[in-house]
Structure formats: C-alpha cells, structure tokens
Scaffold this active site. Structure first.
Site, PDB file in Angstrom:
ATOM      1  N   SER A 106       2.222   2.256  -4.952  1.00  0.00           N
ATOM      2  CA  SER A 106       1.927   0.861  -4.604  1.00  0.00           C
ATOM      3  C   SER A 106       1.602   0.046  -5.841  1.00  0.00           C
ATOM      4  CB  SER A 106       0.767   0.793  -3.608  1.00  0.00           C
ATOM      5  OG  SER A 106      -0.405   1.359  -4.156  1.00  0.00           O
TER       6      SER A 106
ATOM      7  N   TYR B  85      -3.293   3.775   2.399  1.00  0.00           N
ATOM      8  CA  TYR B  85      -3.322   4.146   3.820  1.00  0.00           C
ATOM      9  C   TYR B  85      -4.590   4.911   4.177  1.00  0.00           C
ATOM     10  CZ  TYR B  85      -2.450   6.746   8.080  1.00  0.00           C
ATOM     11  OH  TYR B  85      -2.578   7.304   9.325  1.00  0.00           O
TER      12      TYR B  85
ATOM     13  N   TYR C 299       0.833  -1.199   0.000  1.00  0.00           N
ATOM     14  CA  TYR C 299       0.000   0.000   0.000  1.00  0.00           C
ATOM     15  C   TYR C 299       0.868   1.249   0.000  1.00  0.00           C
ATOM     16  CZ  TYR C 299       0.822   0.759   5.044  1.00  0.00           C
ATOM     17  OH  TYR C 299       1.399   0.991   6.278  1.00  0.00           O
ATOM     18  N   CYS C 300       0.282   2.351  -0.494  1.00  0.00           N
ATOM     19  CA  CYS C 300       0.921   3.681  -0.406  1.00  0.00           C
ATOM     20  C   CYS C 300      -0.107   4.631   0.202  1.00  0.00           C
ATOM     21  CB  CYS C 300       1.435   4.144  -1.772  1.00  0.00           C
ATOM     22  SG  CYS C 300       0.168   4.314  -3.047  1.00  0.00           S
ATOM     23  N   TRP C 301      -0.058   5.905  -0.156  1.00  0.00           N
ATOM     24  CA  TRP C 301      -0.930   6.884   0.489  1.00  0.00           C
ATOM     25  C   TRP C 301      -2.402   6.642   0.172  1.00  0.00           C
ATOM     26  CZ3 TRP C 301      -1.647   9.941   4.312  1.00  0.00           C
ATOM     27  CH2 TRP C 301      -2.590  10.967   4.260  1.00  0.00           C
TER      28      TRP C 301
END
Length: 351
Positions: free
Chosen positions: A102, A123, A94-96
């Site tokens: 991601s 996130y 995952y990323c932001w």
C-alpha cells in the site's frame, strides 16, 4: 499522515473518494473493507512467488522482485482502471498491514498528483475494529426479533418494514442462506466477510430506534452470529407472526420451489433427518418428492419437522413475546398489512 481511525464508524466514514485494496484477489475475496475496489499490486501467484523467495533465498531478493512486480502492476492500473480520474481525486489505499504494497502504490499515486493516503495498519487494523464491535463491545442497539413458525414469510416482511422506515437487518440475506435445513442459496460468504457486511450495516443505524431482525439460531448455515450481536438478540423482545398451516404451506411452496424441484439435492438434504425424525417419515418425504407431490411434502415437513423444532426452541428460550400478529393469508396484500401492524406495534409499545 496515515489515516488512523480509532473506531469502525470513523473508518467507514472516511471522506475519501475511493478505497483501494491492493492485496491479492484471494485476500480480497475472503474479506475487505466495505466498498473497496481491488487493484492488486501482486496477484495470487506473484504473492506466493515473492513469499517463497523471501523464505528460501533472501529477503533482499524478494523485495527486489516484489518492487518490480508492484510497480509494473501499478502502472497497468494507472493506465486502465484509474486513467479517468482528474487531479483532485483522493483515494485511500490499504494492504494486509499497511506495509510496502500500500505504501508503494499510495506513493506513486501521490507523485502523479492525486491526494492519496493509506490506512495505518492496513486490513489488520480494520479487522481489529470489526472484532472490537462484534466480539468484544456491547452493541448499543435495541433489537426486536421477528418470530413465527416456518412459512410465515418473516424474511419477506423485512424489506416491507424497511420501506416503511423501520430499521431492519436481513441476517439470512447477509449469510446467503435461508436459515433452515433446506435453506441453502448457493455459496455462503466467509465468516469474516459476513461480519464485515453486518458491521457495515450496524454503523448506518440509529441506536435510538429499534432494529428488527428475524429470529434465528446462533448459526445460519455455516455462518456463526458474532458474540456481541448474539447477546443482543438473546435478550430482545419478540413480535410473533401467526398464520394457518394451509397458508404457510402455499407460501413455502412458492418460496422453496427451487429446492423442492431439485429432487436429487432435496433427497440428500432430507437423508440426515432419519436420526431425528425416523426412517419411515423420511422415506415418506422422499416418496412424496419423487411423486411430485410438493404440497403434501411441504405440509408434512412443517407439521412433522419444522413446527416441532420451533415449539421445542420456544420452550427452551422462553422469549418475551410482546405482540402476536395473526394473518389469514400470506399474499403480498396480506404481508403489507402485517408489515403495517408490526410498524404500529413498534410505535405503540415504545421498544
């Protein structure tokens, strides 16, 4: 298909072999999914650089630079941190907000042969589930507050209760703070990181059984207890631990020895109490500290500050005290007996 949990327990019970947070170290340090490892595809400086180009030059140039940096960093992670995994490895990335960082990293891992996937929404989706649990929804747990005057070893009782199978949450441990004027234990986590740790612990508990927490105010150091949790605490019954002033003094001298021994830090913490307890009393405390009289200082702090504050708080809250457990000492042997009495009380009153 992206992993799309609808509640926090489902997200934390993800079934993947590892969770990888590809955000920058600064983003990860503020908060992250419990158990996630940080393999940033853009470090703090690179992320700032790409963002500046996006705003000041063009989105295309930013994406072009970002892609080069992402795959360069991803290659390093594959050669180093991920090199030992076999072909059956299944990571969740995952990323932001589940976007390019991601997606690019998960695609590359999948091209190698690993069974990677991403958290839909990244996130931000995870944080929304934490907020739903701790800020919006009513928690399904039956809390029991462990109360008592300062120095009754309430925090030390929590792991003893846990060893007996009692469900506990150590709020002060999660907040890295002893919950009092002299309670600092170093840097506290961010509010978001505290809430992540708290939510993670709640997800592992059985709602059918009581959960013991130490009696606290709504704020521990700089950390605020989230609304749903605080509402559960406010209506919780209390089990109160009682011990003589002499026993509490001896215990607190041991528990707070690090602060009592650091005179400069201690004096700085005592100074603001002049407006509450008067300049003469604070000057007395500082004099006792300077003279190394830890026993007199600790006793007076309890008699003339902590005990008064506790009595005032009890009068204002008027909690339902279902049991009062008295002990004539606070040694490990005494505390083990107190823990046994608390366990028996929880079973007897069917909280």
């Amino acid at each position: 298909m992206p992993f799309s949990p609808t509640n926090l327990p489902d997200l934390l019970d993800h079934g993947f072999d590892a969770v990888i947070d590809v955000r920058s170290p600064a983003e990860y340090a503020e908060d992250h999914v419990p158990g996630a490892i940080n393999l940033p595809v853009l470090d703090n400086e690179e992320r700032a650089r790409v963002g500046t180009i996006y705003k000041q030059v063009s989105p295309f140039d930013a994406r072009k630079l970002g892609a080069a940096l992402v795959f360069r960093n991803a290659a390093h992670h594959i050669e180093a941190a991920l090199s030992h995994h076999d072909g059956g490895w299944k990571p969740l990335v995952y990323c932001w907000r589940g976007g390019q960082r991601s997606g690019s990293f998960a695609w590359l891992l999948k091209e190698i042969g690993w069974r990677s996937d991403v958290i839909k929404g990244g996130y931000k989706s995870y944080r929304r589930l934490v907020v739903d649990m701790l800020h919006r929804d009513r928690l399904p747990f039956r809390f029991v507050q462990l109360g008592g005057y300062t120095g009754t070893a309430k925090t030390e009782l929590l792991p003893l209760l846990a060893e007996r199978g009692v469900q506990v949450i150590d709020l002060e441990g999660l907040a890295n703070h002893r919950g009092s004027l002299l309670g600092s234990m170093g840097d506290q986590p961010s509010q978001k990181a505290f809430e992540s740790a708290l939510a993670g612990q709640l997800c592992r508990l059985d709602p059918a059984r009581p959960v013991v927490v130490e009696a606290e105010s709504s704020k521990i150091g700089q950390i605020l207890l989230p609304p749903s949790f605080w509402e559960g605490m406010k209506t919780a019954p209390w089990i109160e631990v009682a011990a003589a002033l002499e026993a509490r003094t001896a215990y607190l001298m041991r528990a707070y020895d690090d602060i009592l021994s650091d005179t400069a830090q201690l004096h700085a913490k005592l100074a603001p109490l002049k407006s509450h307890r008067g300049e003469a009393l604070v000057s007395q405390w500082i004099g006792q500290s300077a003279a190394g009289d830890k026993q007199a200082l600790t006793r007076s702090l309890m008699e003339d500050h902590y005990d008064l504050a506790y009595a005032k708080s009890m009068k204002a809250m008027s909690p339902t005290v279902v049991a009062r457990i008295e002990t004539d000492g606070l040694t490990p042997a005494h505390l083990d007996r107190v823990a046994a009495d608390i366990e028996a009380t929880l079973q007897a009153i069917s909280i």
